[in-house]
Design an enzyme around this catalytic site. Structure first.
Site, PDB file in Angstrom:
ATOM      1  N   ARG A   1      -2.657  -2.259  -3.324  1.00 56.12           N
ATOM      2  CA  ARG A   1      -3.894  -1.534  -3.063  1.00 56.12           C
ATOM      3  C   ARG A   1      -3.906  -0.269  -3.922  1.00 56.12           C
ATOM      4  NH1 ARG A   1      -5.520   2.258   1.893  1.00 56.12           N
ATOM      5  NH2 ARG A   1      -7.604   2.724   1.123  1.00 56.12           N
TER       6      ARG A   1
ATOM      7  N   ASN B   1       0.871  -1.173   0.000  1.00 55.77           N
ATOM      8  CA  ASN B   1       0.000   0.000   0.000  1.00 55.77           C
ATOM      9  C   ASN B   1       0.909   1.224   0.000  1.00 55.77           C
ATOM     10  OD1 ASN B   1      -1.876   1.969   0.387  1.00 55.77           O
ATOM     11  ND2 ASN B   1      -2.752   1.112   2.267  1.00 55.77           N
TER      12      ASN B   1
ATOM     13  N   GLU C   1      -7.807  -6.049   5.806  1.00 61.34           N
ATOM     14  CA  GLU C   1      -7.801  -5.744   4.377  1.00 61.34           C
ATOM     15  C   GLU C   1      -6.699  -6.499   3.647  1.00 61.34           C
ATOM     16  OE1 GLU C   1      -8.281  -1.633   5.866  1.00 61.34           O
ATOM     17  OE2 GLU C   1      -9.137  -1.247   3.898  1.00 61.34           O
TER      18      GLU C   1
ATOM     19  N   ARG D   1     -11.991  14.904   8.441  1.00 62.77           N
ATOM     20  CA  ARG D   1     -12.858  15.234   7.291  1.00 62.77           C
ATOM     21  C   ARG D   1     -14.272  15.527   7.759  1.00 62.77           C
ATOM     22  NH1 ARG D   1     -11.491   9.977   3.832  1.00 62.77           N
ATOM     23  NH2 ARG D   1      -9.529   9.746   4.925  1.00 62.77           N
TER      24      ARG D   1
ATOM     25  N   HIS E   1     -13.180   2.019   0.667  1.00 68.45           N
ATOM     26  CA  HIS E   1     -13.104   1.005   1.727  1.00 68.45           C
ATOM     27  C   HIS E   1     -13.746  -0.315   1.286  1.00 68.45           C
ATOM     28  CE1 HIS E   1     -13.118   4.463   4.899  1.00 68.45           C
ATOM     29  NE2 HIS E   1     -11.872   4.080   4.660  1.00 68.45           N
TER      30      HIS E   1
END
Ligand code: ADP
Length: 405
Positions: A87, A10, A381, A237, A176
């Site tokens: 990813r 990643n 993940e 956020r 996600h």
């Protein structure tokens, strides 16, 4: 069959996260993070079982970080790598699943870069560097957006002029996906259902947060949109705000787009509401001490999360369970409790003893008697990426892979 190995990568603009996973083991054989790349303070931390080390990367290059993986893998892998799984955040409408990386896939990732300008270019760097270091094995891209490509048009279209969609790709994509897919599959196993089946509402709550409605392994709607800013309150956020906010701030405060963008992505969410921190652990502790900002931030976070889950319920024919995952979802009994309190209309209720976090935090049910299932499921993940890489290779071994891009 031998226990196949996948290196999961990643890559961010200044970081490189990696994990060496085997087909059968639940834990990574080797994992680590290279940080502060692009500076003279580049550093990589890795661990493998009880072993671990910090390695300096003074030239701060992604290529040096990638090259330093080679001796580590030689040391901890019992056999050659089967594949490298990458990813990739944004696959636009090009990809509905994992893809072996070739020139066409790279071109499609580049094509989607305007939709994820911070992520896709960095991930392309990681792909290029990894292909230089790990030659002669397949490199496979796994897209955060791919799982949500099953959303119907009534869920993914914005009510905007059509050509913004047809000519400029403006639509809801969702993110996600790897995590939502993983926990919903685990939920079906935990509940003794056919693997991948069931009607689930999932809440992935980490630094970024999103919800998803999943029916029999297909995403039907999700809270994030064209970018990962839409939807829930997150660490820094804002999630949803009035779309007129931009013009209001420009007119009244003279802010330019960059200033507004920074405020919505970096200064808002839990941090903005609390005036204290983006970290839920800090806020839970401050709330217990009576901190007003932290109390408000936790309340807004949970209310907006419940409202999102309730809204997504309309995508499903029934609710087999609500799933909490991610750092907050897995570890915060308070967030789960406050959120579910707003969902009494659905008959959802929590069992307080089951909701308390046990050591090791295994997957479990936490609902009260007579409530639909409420599940805490640790996400993984990297395991999902490993499984998708190997499934793609198995498929390719039996039939030619259909080209989508
Ligand atoms: P990322 O999205 O970066 O993978 P994580 O999934 O690790 O993030 O989630 C990070 C969030 O999880 C942080 O807000 C952190 O405070 C929160 N978290 C971790 N442990 C706890 C806990 N025990 N209680 C409340 N929040 C927690």
């Amino acid at each position: 069959m031998t226990d196949r190995l996948v290196l999961v990568i990643n890559c961010g603009s200044s970081s490189l996260k990696f994990a060496l996973r085997s087909e059968s083991a639940r834990q990574p054989l080797l994992s680590g993070l290279a940080e502060r790349l692009g500076t003279a303070e580049g550093v990589m931390n890795w661990k493998a079982g009880d072993a671990g080390e910090q390695v300096q990367l003074p030239d701060g290059r992604h290529s040096s970080a990638m090259a330093s993986l080679l001796p580590l893998i030689a040391r901890f892998a019992q056999q050659p790598l089967t594949a490298v799984g990458h990813r990739v955040v944004h696959g636009g409408e090009h990809f509905t699943g994992a893809r072996v990386i070739d020139d066409e896939v790279i071109a499609a990732i580049e094509d989607s870069s305007p939709l994820a300008p911070l992520h896709n270019p960095a991930q392309l760097t990681g792909i290029n560097e990894a292909m230089t270091v790990f030659t002669d094995i397949p490199h496979i891209a796994i897209f955060d957006t791919a799982f949500h490509q099953s959303m119907p048009a009534h869920a993914y279209r914005y009510a905007l002029p059509e050509e913004l969609y047809t000519k400029h790709s403006v639509r809801r994509y969702g993110f996600h996906g790897t995590s939502h897919r993983f926990v919903s599959t685990q939920a079906s196993l935990l509940m003794g259902m056919e693997p991948g089946h069931g009607a689930w509402l999932t809440a992935h709550l980490g630094n970024g947060c999103s919800t998803c409605a999943i029916l029999d392994g297909r995403s039907l709607d999700t809270s994030m949109g064209m970018t990962p800013l839409e939807g829930l309150v997150m660490g820094t956020r804002s999630g949803d705000v009035d779309p007129n906010l931009h013009s209001h701030l420009a007119r009244t405060l003279g802010w330019d787009l960059e200033r507004i963008d920074h405020m919505l992505n970096r200064e808002s969410g839990l941090l903005g509401l609390s005036g204290l921190s983006n970290d839920m652990r800090t806020l839970v502790a401050a709330r217990a001490e009576g901190h007003a900002g932290a109390t408000l931030a936790v309340e807004v976070f949970c209310y907006r999360l419940a409202r999102s889950l309730a809204g997504l319920a309309v995508a499903l024919p029934r609710i087999d369970g609500v799933i909490f995952t991610g750092g907050i979802g897995e570890n915060s009994p308070l967030v789960r409790e406050l959120t579910v309190r707003h969902l009494a209309l659905f008959g959802l209720a929590i069992d307080p003893a089951a909701n308390a976090t046990p050591p090791g935090n295994p997957a479990r049910q936490i609902q009260a008697d007579n409530s639909p299932a409420i599940l805490v499921i640790p996400t993984d993940e990297e395991r999902q990426i490993t499984e998708e890489c190997l499934a793609l290779l198995d498929l390719a071994a039996t039939q030619p892979v259909e080209q989508e891009a």
